[in-house]
Design an enzyme around this catalytic site. Structure first.
Site, short mmCIF file in Angstrom:
data_model
loop_
_atom_site.label_atom_id
_atom_site.label_comp_id
_atom_site.label_asym_id
_atom_site.label_seq_id
_atom_site.Cartn_x
_atom_site.Cartn_y
_atom_site.Cartn_z
N LYS A 120 0.85 -1.21 0.00
CA LYS A 120 0.00 0.00 0.00
C LYS A 120 0.88 1.25 0.00
O LYS A 120 2.10 1.16 0.28
CB LYS A 120 -0.90 -0.02 1.24
CG LYS A 120 -0.13 0.02 2.56
CD LYS A 120 -1.03 -0.24 3.76
CE LYS A 120 -0.21 -0.21 5.05
NZ LYS A 120 -1.03 -0.59 6.23
N TYR A 173 14.93 30.11 6.96
CA TYR A 173 13.80 30.88 7.48
C TYR A 173 13.78 30.94 9.00
O TYR A 173 13.94 29.91 9.68
CB TYR A 173 12.48 30.26 7.03
CG TYR A 173 12.24 30.32 5.54
CD1 TYR A 173 12.35 31.52 4.84
CD2 TYR A 173 11.88 29.18 4.85
CE1 TYR A 173 12.10 31.56 3.47
CE2 TYR A 173 11.62 29.21 3.48
CZ TYR A 173 11.74 30.40 2.80
OH TYR A 173 11.49 30.44 1.45
C1 LIG Z 1 -0.28 -1.65 6.83
C2 LIG Z 1 -0.91 -2.93 7.20
C3 LIG Z 1 -0.14 -4.09 7.37
C4 LIG Z 1 1.37 -4.08 7.39
O1 LIG Z 1 1.79 -3.48 8.59
P1 LIG Z 1 3.35 -3.40 8.95
O2 LIG Z 1 3.38 -2.94 10.37
O3 LIG Z 1 3.94 -2.40 8.01
O4 LIG Z 1 3.87 -4.74 8.75
C5 LIG Z 1 -0.80 -5.28 7.59
N1 LIG Z 1 -2.14 -5.33 7.64
C6 LIG Z 1 -2.91 -4.23 7.50
C7 LIG Z 1 -4.37 -4.35 7.60
C8 LIG Z 1 -2.33 -3.00 7.28
O5 LIG Z 1 -3.10 -1.92 7.15
#
Ligand SMILES: *Cc1c(COP(=O)(O)O)cnc(C)c1O
EC number: 5.1.1.1
Length: 393
Positions: free
Chosen positions: A44, A281
């Site tokens: 993702k 800044y």
């Molecule tokens: C993002 C996510 C993962 C992976 O999580 P990590 O801590 O990066 O391993 C697994 N399951 C779901 C539902 C997620 O949203």
């Protein structure tokens, strides 16, 4: 794309180099942590900033048989012909809002997560239109308090409705699943409580007649530290990119993981300034004496956190330097202490740490956040340069 940002060109303003051999090695290491279990590579948010399709391909080469995304759009992109993801790979997505795209998901053979009745109603309607059953995974909220179906009446009703729709040929329940709240805090009482509740909710659904292909709850920290949570499939995200989910449970090296991303830039300017000179800044940094300043052409528009002003570490010619004053939208300054690297010299913000450079974890600490956020927020203006593509080690 302008001349200096041409991928593969000699001179890139900045680059995020992604080592796909590291991704493959990390996926193999995670598979060894969870033997006999399928692995869903979570890609993702554009593969946590690393590029979803190349990382998905690398993960599949290393034995992942599932891919996971948050949104259906991310999942559909992995089914597009150009992605290079083999057709037989299962793809699941879990963050749905009313309106779908359910029908496209069914036609693309995605596994869709249902966390409530509204979603089941929408997916069954789409399945009628598509003329084929949807692959659905029922999401249980075992204690995270975020998405998913509450235990008790909500779960009972969702399971019953899913079984009715399955009997009508509108869907097939392919999975039962959940997500941890505190898997990165070993011994946290919620872990055992969630596991118990998950087992109960799965047992209830199976007693009613659900026959899932996979039951799963383990994210990266659970994959690494909680074998009792592995069930049929593990869903690591951050660990496949080589980053430890939490410094408290161990470093990347402790787990045999290697960070895949190296973020670097070419110094845009090196110049001499007198002592007492305000920098960037707000003049939050003032040179303590005559010195040299280096201009790093990356800023918060590129994902360099403004919270790391006066704190973020950068490796220039073998020495750690610190962001001098505020991170601006496109650039920040480092005090080079009188050294005179050439313009164009490499400034490494983070990488695996093997050449003495800082890591994403160092930046997370400097910015008061987690390494997940550091890599995921690297912006679209930074070209991703892939190395070690292909299925070799
Ligand atoms: C993002 C996510 C993962 C992976 O999580 P990590 O801590 O990066 O391993 C697994 N399951 C779901 C539902 C997620 O949203």
């Amino acid at each position: 794309m302008n001349e200096t940002d041409a991928p593969g060109g000699a001179a890139l303003r900045a680059r995020a180099e992604i080592d796909l051999a590291a991704v493959r090695a990390n996926v193999r290491t995670l598979r060894q942590r969870a033997p006999g279990t399928a692995l869903m590579a979570v890609v993702k948010a554009d593969g946590y900033g690393h590029g979803a399709a190349p990382c998905a391909r690398a993960a599949v080469e290393a034995g992942a048989t599932w891919l996971g995304t948050a949104t259906p759009q991310e999942a559909l992109a992995l089914r597009a012909p150009g992605s290079g993801v083999p057709a037989g790979v299962r793809i699941m997505c879990w963050l749905w809002t009313p309106g779908g795209p359910w029908r496209e998901a069914i036609e693309a053979d995605l596994d869709v997560s249902l966390g409530g009745r509204w979603a089941l109603d929408e997916v069954t309607r789409a399945a009628r239109l598509a003329g084929r059953p949807a692959r659905v995974q029922l999401k249980a909220d075992t204690g995270l308090g975020r998405g998913g179906c509450q235990p008790g009446d909500d779960w009972t009703e969702l399971v019953a409705a899913a079984l009715r729709a399955e009997a009508e040929g509108l869907l097939r329940v392919t999975g039962l699943w959940s997500h941890f709240a505190c898997a990165d805090e070993p011994g946290h009482p919620s872990i055992a409580a969630q596991l118990t509740r998950f087992r109960e909710m799965v047992a209830y659904a199976e007693a009613q007649g659900v026959r899932p292909e996979v039951r799963h709850i383990a994210n990266s920290p659970a994959t690494l530290t909680l074998p009792e949570s592995h069930f049929d499939l593990v869903r690591p995200g951050i660990a496949m990119y080589g980053i430890s989910p939490s410094p408290e449970i161990g470093t990347s090296a402790d787990f045999g993981l290697r960070p895949a991303m190296t973020l670097s830039a070419s110094l845009a300017l090196v110049k001499h300034v007198p002592g007492g000179h305000g920098v960037s800044y707000g003049h939050h940094y003032v040179t303590p004496g005559a010195t040299t300043l280096g201009l790093v052409p990356l800023g918060y528009a590129d994902g360099v956190p403004r919270h790391a002003s006066s704190a973020g570490p950068v490796l220039v010619e073998g020495k750690w330097r610190t962001v001098a004053g505020r991170v601006a939208m496109d650039q920040f300054v480092v005090d080079l202490g009188g050294d005179e690297p050439e313009p164009g010299a490499e400034a490494v913000l983070f990488g695996p740490g093997e050449r003495g450079e800082p890591t994403a974890e160092d930046w997370a600490q400097a910015a008061g956040t987690i390494a997940y956020e550091i890599v995921t927020r690297i912006g679209a203006r930074v070209p991703r340069v892939y190395v070690n593509e292909g299925s070799g080690r």
